[in-house]
Design an enzyme around this catalytic site. Structure first.
Site, PDB file in Angstrom:
ATOM      1  CD1 TRP A 168      -2.663   1.594   0.417  1.00  0.00           C
ATOM      2  CD2 TRP A 168      -2.075   1.882   2.555  1.00  0.00           C
ATOM      3  NE1 TRP A 168      -3.405   2.625   0.922  1.00  0.00           N
ATOM      4  CE2 TRP A 168      -3.060   2.827   2.231  1.00  0.00           C
ATOM      5  CE3 TRP A 168      -1.552   1.866   3.852  1.00  0.00           C
ATOM      6  CZ2 TRP A 168      -3.538   3.749   3.147  1.00  0.00           C
ATOM      7  CZ3 TRP A 168      -2.030   2.785   4.764  1.00  0.00           C
ATOM      8  CH2 TRP A 168      -3.022   3.726   4.412  1.00  0.00           C
ATOM      9  CG  ASP A 249      -2.254  -2.350   7.411  1.00  0.00           C
ATOM     10  OD1 ASP A 249      -3.201  -2.044   8.168  1.00  0.00           O
ATOM     11  OD2 ASP A 249      -1.945  -1.672   6.408  1.00  0.00           O
ATOM     12  CE  LYS A 285      -9.923  -0.028   2.422  1.00  0.00           C
ATOM     13  NZ  LYS A 285      -9.585   0.905   1.400  1.00  0.00           N
TER      14      LYS A 285
HETATM   15  C1  LMR Z   1      -6.676   2.020  -1.214  1.00  0.00           C
HETATM   16  O1  LMR Z   1      -5.620   1.380  -1.167  1.00  0.00           O
HETATM   17  O2  LMR Z   1      -7.204   2.365  -2.282  1.00  0.00           O
HETATM   18  C2  LMR Z   1      -7.392   2.378   0.061  1.00  0.00           C
HETATM   19  O3  LMR Z   1      -6.759   1.782   1.139  1.00  0.00           O
HETATM   20  C3  LMR Z   1      -7.624   3.823   0.220  1.00  0.00           C
HETATM   21  C4  LMR Z   1      -6.402   4.566   0.653  1.00  0.00           C
HETATM   22  O4  LMR Z   1      -6.491   5.259   1.659  1.00  0.00           O
HETATM   23  O5  LMR Z   1      -5.362   4.475  -0.003  1.00  0.00           O
END
Ligand code: LMR
Length: 439
Positions: A168, A249, A285
């Site tokens: 992420w 996470d 989510k």
């Molecule tokens: C994503 O990865 O699209 C979500 O977790 C939203 C974000 O805050 O990045």
């Protein structure tokens, strides 16, 4: 309208190199009317790149095209492409109408914290509660931030956080802003669209003993590719040997398999094996509470005597950052989790969401096959959770955004939750065109 499309082309023209321009700043730059002739203290402030996820969402919103499709941010949509408020949430909100708006305590709502730890760790934590500290946080990002600041302050100087490659996009930002060094460990084999398990073990072995490993509970973001339960066992063996610390996470519990317990396997495994560990939970989510910022940080210690001291320090940090957490989202979660009927309704709704995503994966794979798009696209259905890591290249993504107004991440990540029976053929046409014509 002209101004909007100029802005849009500025944003999209930067996609190829993943250089995103902050949209708000572009708007500001186009509005020079308010400037004075006086010098400013702020001339030296450089322009920051827009966020690689939220920046794409902003570009989508600015696009006037009637055909536009948003598969960028990980947010659930129904088959009409509309955001959903869960029925269990609506009922909880009805019950909460008129609830006090007084400050919460610094660490948040006790029932919410207990229920959050229970949801994640289940029976694994039975009789072990005194070894755990849980605080309410500003969703998963807030939990990560508090936890990583704690790492900087109380783990040996130089302790590094290792995050998967890819991960992420915000993980490294959070470490950087919290003053903790972060590095990557191998995770995804792009060539074969599968977990690079050997690479992952190699990097864990080579990392200095006592490093923090940021692991995704399930539904890995962005690859949708998780270790098997057997692989988790091997990872835990190695991490134990190396004295590494898991930071799990948990942004998608319930979204991977539709089963909250099954999705919590890795966290419970580490807990049962006696690791001192961290976890960050988000209800964005699985409860659809994106903007409510409801989440929790848990830290597990070997010694219960440490727990009150750890809590006291975390509270000092929270107080200095934002004083105390917001009430509404956490109250909704606590209400649903405490009521057997609402809890059951939540699980049904969670399954409906995860099933629709699984159906859309199959529909996209079928649509690409019908179009004879070259390549093996079976990873679309073998990946799990909200995203498919398509393997589309940056030029192909740019082509799709420009020609079709379908907004996805520069990495080729598509939020399957943004696909539906109305746009699936359009998206498949766009991918077919990009694979044929944009290398
Ligand atoms: C994503 O990865 O699209 C979500 O977790 C939203 C974000 O805050 O990045």
């Amino acid at each position: 309208m002209q101004q909007q499309s100029d802005i849009l082309s500025k944003v999209t023209s930067r996609l190829q190199n993943s250089l995103f321009i902050p949209f708000d700043t572009i708007m500001e730059n186009n509005n020079t009317a308010a400037s004075t002739n006086k010098p400013s203290l702020f001339e030296g402030v450089p322009l920051a790149p827009a966020d690689p996820i939220l920046g794409v969402s902003v570009a989508f919103k600015a696009d006037p095209s009637p055909n536009k499709v948003d598969v960028s941010v990980g947010a659930y949509r129904d088959d009409n492409g509309k955001p959903v408020v869960l029925k269990c949430v609506l009922e909880a909100e009805r019950r909460l109408l008129g609830a006090s708006k007084e400050y919460l305590t610094i660490d948040g709502i006790p029932e919410f914290n207990r229920a959050s730890a229970q949801l994640l760790y289940g029976d694994a934590m039975k009789g072990q509660e005194k070894r755990m500290v849980t605080v309410q946080s500003l969703s998963g990002t807030g939990a990560l931030r508090i936890g990583i600041i704690f790492i900087r302050k109380y783990l040996p100087a130089g302790t590094t956080v290792y995050a998967s490659r890819p991960t992420w996009t915000n993980h490294h930002n959070i470490c950087k802003e919290s003053g903790v060094p972060s590095k990557e460990y191998a995770y995804y084999d792009n060539k074969n669209n599968r977990l690079d398990f050997e690479g992952m073990l190699r990097d864990m072995e080579n990392a200095p003993n006592g490093s923090v490993f940021l692991l995704h509970l399930c539904a890995h973001n962005p690859t949708g590719c998780d270790p098997t339960n057997e692989q988790w066992g091997i990872i835990a063996d190695l991490m134990e040997k190396k004295k590494h610390i898991p930071f799990i996470d948990c942004a998608y519990q319930g979204y991977a398999s539709g089963d909250l317990d099954r999705d919590a396997y890795s966290a419970r495994l580490f807990f049962k094996r006696g690791f001192e560990m961290f976890s960050s939970q988000s209800y964005s989510k699985n409860f659809g509470l994106y903007g409510e910022r409801a989440g929790a940080l848990t830290i597990v210690s070997n010694n219960p005597e440490n727990v009150p001291k750890m809590l006291s320090q975390i509270k000092m940090d929270i107080r200095a950052m934002y004083s105390n957490p917001p009430t509404h989202g956490a109250r909704i979660v606590a209400t649903v989790l405490a009521d057997p009927e609402l809890h059951a309704l939540w699980i049904t709704e969670l399954k409906q969401m995860s099933n629709r995503i699984i159906q859309m994966r199959q529909a996209l794979l079928d649509a690409l096959r019908v179009r004879n798009v070259p390549g093996d696209w079976t990873h679309i259905t073998s990946q799990i959770g909200m995203f498919t890591y398509t393997g589309l290249t940056a030029p192909q993504v740019e082509f799709i955004i420009k020609k079709y107004h379908i907004y996805m991440l520069g990495s080729g990540r598509v939020s399957v939750a943004g696909l539906n029976t109305k746009n699936i053929n359009y998206v498949a046409d766009a991918i077919a065109d990009a694979v044929a014509n944009a290398k």
